[in-house]
Enzyme design. Sequence first.
Site, PDB file in Angstrom:
ATOM      1  N   LEU A 127     -12.382 -10.889  -6.944  1.00  0.00           N
ATOM      2  CA  LEU A 127     -11.415 -10.151  -6.346  1.00  0.00           C
ATOM      3  C   LEU A 127     -10.319 -10.998  -5.417  1.00  0.00           C
ATOM      4  CD1 LEU A 127     -13.283  -7.040  -5.322  1.00  0.00           C
ATOM      5  CD2 LEU A 127     -11.999  -7.407  -7.362  1.00  0.00           C
ATOM      6  N   HIS A 128      -9.163 -10.865  -5.566  1.00  0.00           N
ATOM      7  CA  HIS A 128      -8.240 -11.537  -4.889  1.00  0.00           C
ATOM      8  C   HIS A 128      -7.195 -10.353  -4.103  1.00  0.00           C
ATOM      9  CE1 HIS A 128      -5.351 -10.660  -8.019  1.00  0.00           C
ATOM     10  NE2 HIS A 128      -6.169 -11.216  -8.662  1.00  0.00           N
ATOM     11  N   GLY A 182      -4.398  -9.383  -4.715  1.00  0.00           N
ATOM     12  CA  GLY A 182      -3.614  -8.455  -5.499  1.00  0.00           C
ATOM     13  C   GLY A 182      -4.639  -7.076  -5.814  1.00  0.00           C
ATOM     14  N   HIS A 183      -5.867  -7.444  -5.813  1.00  0.00           N
ATOM     15  CA  HIS A 183      -6.905  -6.175  -5.932  1.00  0.00           C
ATOM     16  C   HIS A 183      -6.933  -5.672  -4.518  1.00  0.00           C
ATOM     17  CE1 HIS A 183      -8.909  -9.130  -9.079  1.00  0.00           C
ATOM     18  NE2 HIS A 183      -8.503  -8.164  -9.737  1.00  0.00           N
ATOM     19  N   GLN A 188      -0.283  -2.398 -19.439  1.00  0.00           N
ATOM     20  CA  GLN A 188      -1.469  -1.643 -19.041  1.00  0.00           C
ATOM     21  C   GLN A 188      -1.411  -0.557 -18.285  1.00  0.00           C
ATOM     22  OE1 GLN A 188      -5.545  -3.401 -17.837  1.00  0.00           O
ATOM     23  NE2 GLN A 188      -4.628  -2.952 -15.916  1.00  0.00           N
ATOM     24  N   SER A 198      -7.266 -13.260 -11.278  1.00  0.00           N
ATOM     25  CA  SER A 198      -8.298 -13.929 -11.214  1.00  0.00           C
ATOM     26  C   SER A 198      -8.526 -15.354 -12.086  1.00  0.00           C
ATOM     27  CB  SER A 198      -9.403 -12.991 -11.827  1.00  0.00           C
ATOM     28  OG  SER A 198      -9.270 -11.942 -11.176  1.00  0.00           O
TER      29      SER A 198
END
Length: 279
Positions: free
Chosen positions: A30-31, A33-34, A150, A183
């Site tokens: 996780l970064h 963005g998440h 997506q 990621s």
Amino acid sequence: MQIFTSIADFQLWRENISGTIGFVPTMGALHKGHLSLVEYSNKKCDTTVVSIYVNPTQFNPSEDLSSYPRDVDADIKLMKYYNVSAVFVPTDVMIYPNDFSTVIFEQQLSSKLEGISRPAHFKGVTTVVAKLFNIVQPTHAFFGEKDAQQLRVIQKMVLDLNFPVEIVPCPIIREENGLAMSSRNEYLSDDTRKRASIIFHSLEMVKKQLQAGETSSKQVVGFIKKTITSEPLAKIDYISVANSKTLVEIDGNLSGEILVSVAVFFNKTRLVDNFTIIL
Ligand code: AMP
């Protein structure tokens, strides 16, 4: 915070949860963005559930499934810090038991853009997301605009199959130099990360040209190509200028809502980025 590795245990817990449930499906590592998706969910919903699952069926055989970054312990710590209610970390056999034989396949959008380079990718994505929606039963699900196709494929699946879930698109979070967080950025050296910001800068420059009246898709593609290839490490997979809804490539004059998207290799690392604009 609850941590579930079993579907049955998760479902037992879920039975007692009422109100809005926000769901953030991730592949972990996780970064920021998440984390922004988690923050949107926390703000909008009573309960937030995050899944961490590296879904094997969305990787093509030549891709990086075995080396994909994984750090579940660190992810769980972060999720605790972000006040997530439950983290769901299923195993492969739970999601795909030996006799698994059903897939979900969106058939219009999935074959374009990413689908050309990664033929089985969206079949894997829609199948796992449909399963996760059935397990988690969220009222809202949060997806990043970083993976623009997506997002659209999931929105179409939800519409076509009547999933009672509101899909909430969330903006792209970037590193300081503009590179979209991913990621997969973990694969890049500091120097390559700097160089890879050319992707964002090429898109920013082209966005300005479009805002200033440029209407030729050829010019747009040509400019991005010239800019990105000025970086010797970059190898372009595709540059797309497409109708933002249908993802059909636009060959002539640009008008309406368009999606400009790119996929670029830096060594073996495949990076994607995009923006939408209404002309
Ligand atoms: P992943 O773990 O790569 O499957 O991503 C899980 C979710 O996080 C997807 O909805 C992604 O679009 C979203 N996401 C990943 N990177 C970013 C980013 N830099 N900004 C916003 N959302 C992101």
